[in-house]
Design an enzyme around this catalytic site. Sequence first.
Site, short mmCIF file in Angstrom:
data_model
loop_
_atom_site.label_atom_id
_atom_site.label_comp_id
_atom_site.label_asym_id
_atom_site.label_seq_id
_atom_site.Cartn_x
_atom_site.Cartn_y
_atom_site.Cartn_z
N ASP A 13 0.83 -1.21 0.00
CA ASP A 13 0.00 0.00 0.00
C ASP A 13 0.85 1.25 0.00
OD1 ASP A 13 -2.70 -1.27 2.08
OD2 ASP A 13 -2.27 -1.44 -0.06
N SER A 58 9.85 19.07 -32.29
CA SER A 58 10.42 19.68 -31.08
C SER A 58 11.59 20.55 -31.53
CB SER A 58 10.83 18.61 -30.08
OG SER A 58 11.87 17.85 -30.62
N LYS A 92 9.98 31.22 -24.95
CA LYS A 92 9.67 29.79 -25.03
C LYS A 92 8.86 29.40 -23.79
CE LYS A 92 11.69 25.28 -25.91
NZ LYS A 92 11.00 24.54 -24.86
N GLU A 150 1.12 26.39 -26.97
CA GLU A 150 1.52 25.81 -25.68
C GLU A 150 0.47 26.17 -24.64
OE1 GLU A 150 4.37 24.17 -26.07
OE2 GLU A 150 5.21 23.87 -24.06
N CYS A 389 32.85 6.32 13.54
CA CYS A 389 33.55 5.53 14.55
C CYS A 389 32.83 5.52 15.90
CB CYS A 389 34.98 6.04 14.73
SG CYS A 389 35.07 7.66 15.50
S1 IVH Z 1 8.36 26.50 -32.21
C1 IVH Z 1 7.07 23.65 -35.36
N1 IVH Z 1 7.94 28.42 -30.49
O1 IVH Z 1 8.82 24.05 -27.06
C2 IVH Z 1 7.10 24.42 -34.12
N2 IVH Z 1 7.92 26.17 -29.71
O2 IVH Z 1 11.07 22.23 -26.80
C3 IVH Z 1 8.28 24.08 -33.30
N3 IVH Z 1 7.42 25.95 -27.33
O3 IVH Z 1 7.46 21.47 -28.97
C4 IVH Z 1 8.28 24.77 -32.03
N4 IVH Z 1 7.19 28.09 -26.90
O4 IVH Z 1 5.83 22.94 -27.61
C5 IVH Z 1 8.06 27.10 -30.67
N5 IVH Z 1 7.55 30.21 -29.07
C6 IVH Z 1 7.66 28.90 -29.27
C7 IVH Z 1 7.49 27.97 -28.22
C8 IVH Z 1 7.63 26.61 -28.48
C9 IVH Z 1 7.15 26.87 -26.39
C10 IVH Z 1 7.48 24.49 -27.11
C11 IVH Z 1 6.84 23.68 -28.19
C12 IVH Z 1 7.92 22.75 -28.68
C13 IVH Z 1 8.85 22.73 -27.50
C14 IVH Z 1 10.25 22.32 -27.91
#
Ligand code: IVH
Length: 645
Positions: A13, A58, A92, A150, A389
């Site tokens: 558990d 990505s 980002k 996002e 020790c």
């Molecule tokens: S461009 C085709 N721009 O970061 C688009 N990504 O680590 C490719 N992300 O998978 C990504 N902010 O989910 C892009 N301004 C931004 C972003 C962004 C967050 C995320 C997105 C991507 C990941 C990659």
Amino acid sequence: MLDAPEMSDAEYDRLFRELQELEAAYPELRTPDSPTHRIGAEPAEAFAKHRHRVPMLSLANAFNEQELEEWEARNARLVPEVRRSGYTIEVKIDGAAVSLTYENGIFTVGATRGNGIEGENVTANLRTVVDLPLALQGEGWPPFMEVRGEVYLPKSRFAKLNQERVARGEPPFANPRNAAAGSLRQLDPKITRSRGLRIFCFHVEAPGQKLPFSTQYELLQTLKTWGLPVEPHFRRVPDLAAAHKVISQMEPLLEKLDYEADGVVVKVDDLSLHSELGVVGGREPRWAIARKFAPEVAVTRLLDIKINVGRTGALNPYAVLEPVEVTGVTVSQATLHNFDLIAAKDIRIGDWVEVTRAGEVIPQVLGPVRERRTGQERPFVPPTRCPECGSPVERPADEVMVYCPNVSCPGRVFESIVHFASGDAMDIRGLGAQRVAQLLENGLIRDVADLYELKVEDLKKLEGFAEKSARQLVDAIAASKNRPLSTLLFALGIRHVGSTVAKLLARRFGSLQRLMEAGEEEIAAVEGVGPVIAQAVAAFFRDEKNRALIRRLEAHGLNFTEPVAAAGPLTGQTYVITGTLPTLSRAEATELIEAAGGRVASSVSSKTTALVAGENPGSKLERAKQLGVEIIDEAELLRRVGRGS
Ligand code: IVH
């Protein structure tokens, strides 16, 4: 056997609950065959699969300006026009990637990224995201498109959500990203709605259709006119030099935002170049790169507090941590300095703690994140006996450290030998902590003088040694006999005598005999050496056990003198050595530099003349690059000291 359980029900558990909590905190680690799926847990197939029309990509990462330059250079070799295109720089967002399908301006399907090809259909949940438009405004959108964005949980919401969860006895989420991903995959959209998710959009895929923009900058502006939320700090720059400037302006801003941002994204602005540049390995577009800022402070779980008995007998408490990345390095242990500090900061086992690795220093725990307490944390009780020790510990008046007074304490002996052999001390290649432990366990050594009595025949009998490696170790030990007095003084591990003080003493007295004859007052009179150090040095040399050790070292032919610093080609210059050099040990490189009149420092600063970098250089190389300090190899060093070809 199934009917012969390997553990008690209570243990099962407890482990089951622990697994549930871990999966709630780290949904990405949940495996399809996890036992939590069986009993009343949400089935893995709760959401229909959704195949993305265009794969969700990505991003590759760059951690500094140089890596961005290399990215541009690689691109320019394929498509020279990238240098003229300019770049758009975006924040980002660190949340959960989603794809939003709009058909004739109506939001029809929303999906998670999944494996990039196929995700989960979470349309009902995405409809609850307040700033996601169910119908687009404006004009010019194509009849079909996948908008990429996002989903995130604002930091303010995240803190509240965790407070509520803890109050209800539920495990808190590890970070806003996990909270966002978890909230998006709720079976009941009402729960998703209550979480307060938000979204930012940054990309459009509309295969074979006409779009009313031709640059990334225009794309973002257009998304806004369609009513799609766009992170507001995006900027357009003409070239990478300007990008570097803008990025350094944006960096301090990121942590002030109410959403988690793990860097910026630099994108080739001219969209017509994107398809020319293409995708690497089916995963990462060449036209964009994430510029990440290695975090200076990270938050992780403190799993345990352990104690290391140092060579001076000091009991050093340290934290065993859930591994976490700090300034680009994975940290799983950090110093807690001393017991007083643990109590003053009220650091408890099981706490979420802030960890830092500022500059070159050892990782340290800054303090607990009290808001994340669940009540399960255990206060730490300092020991009254040495954990190695069993001797009752002592605490000298007006010192914060607690000591094991037993000079033969195995913990102390082990650490003192490891220190003696280490790269900053006698630099005996091949004699690390593991080997020292092995030699002690096999009764081949009891102190550092015994090292000089080791024979190839004895070593050969040990596990992991062959004729060659045994001989190499014996030779490395013999080579250490020639180190200057300052190195030996430091290696002996006298309390308060670091490498700087050791140099001051060695230069002033010239020989060990002279230093041993000097009185406390004479030592205290050395510039940079005060009465506390003098007292410790004099006490060390008064101790009959230490005098006996020194007589044995002398009998083995160790050098007890300090060479007079010569003026030479490196006079006035400071070098730092990092990594493994091809032929020289660190001590040998130091000796060469010092013999040529130069100085060797332990960390890179703007005053450093050059960094001598070998294999596996680590963070010093990063620092040198940041500061623009010259980086040279062993061959160049040899040339500068007049030994090169
Ligand atoms: S461009 C085709 N721009 O970061 C688009 N990504 O680590 C490719 N992300 O998978 C990504 N902010 O989910 C892009 N301004 C931004 C972003 C962004 C967050 C995320 C997105 C991507 C990941 C990659």
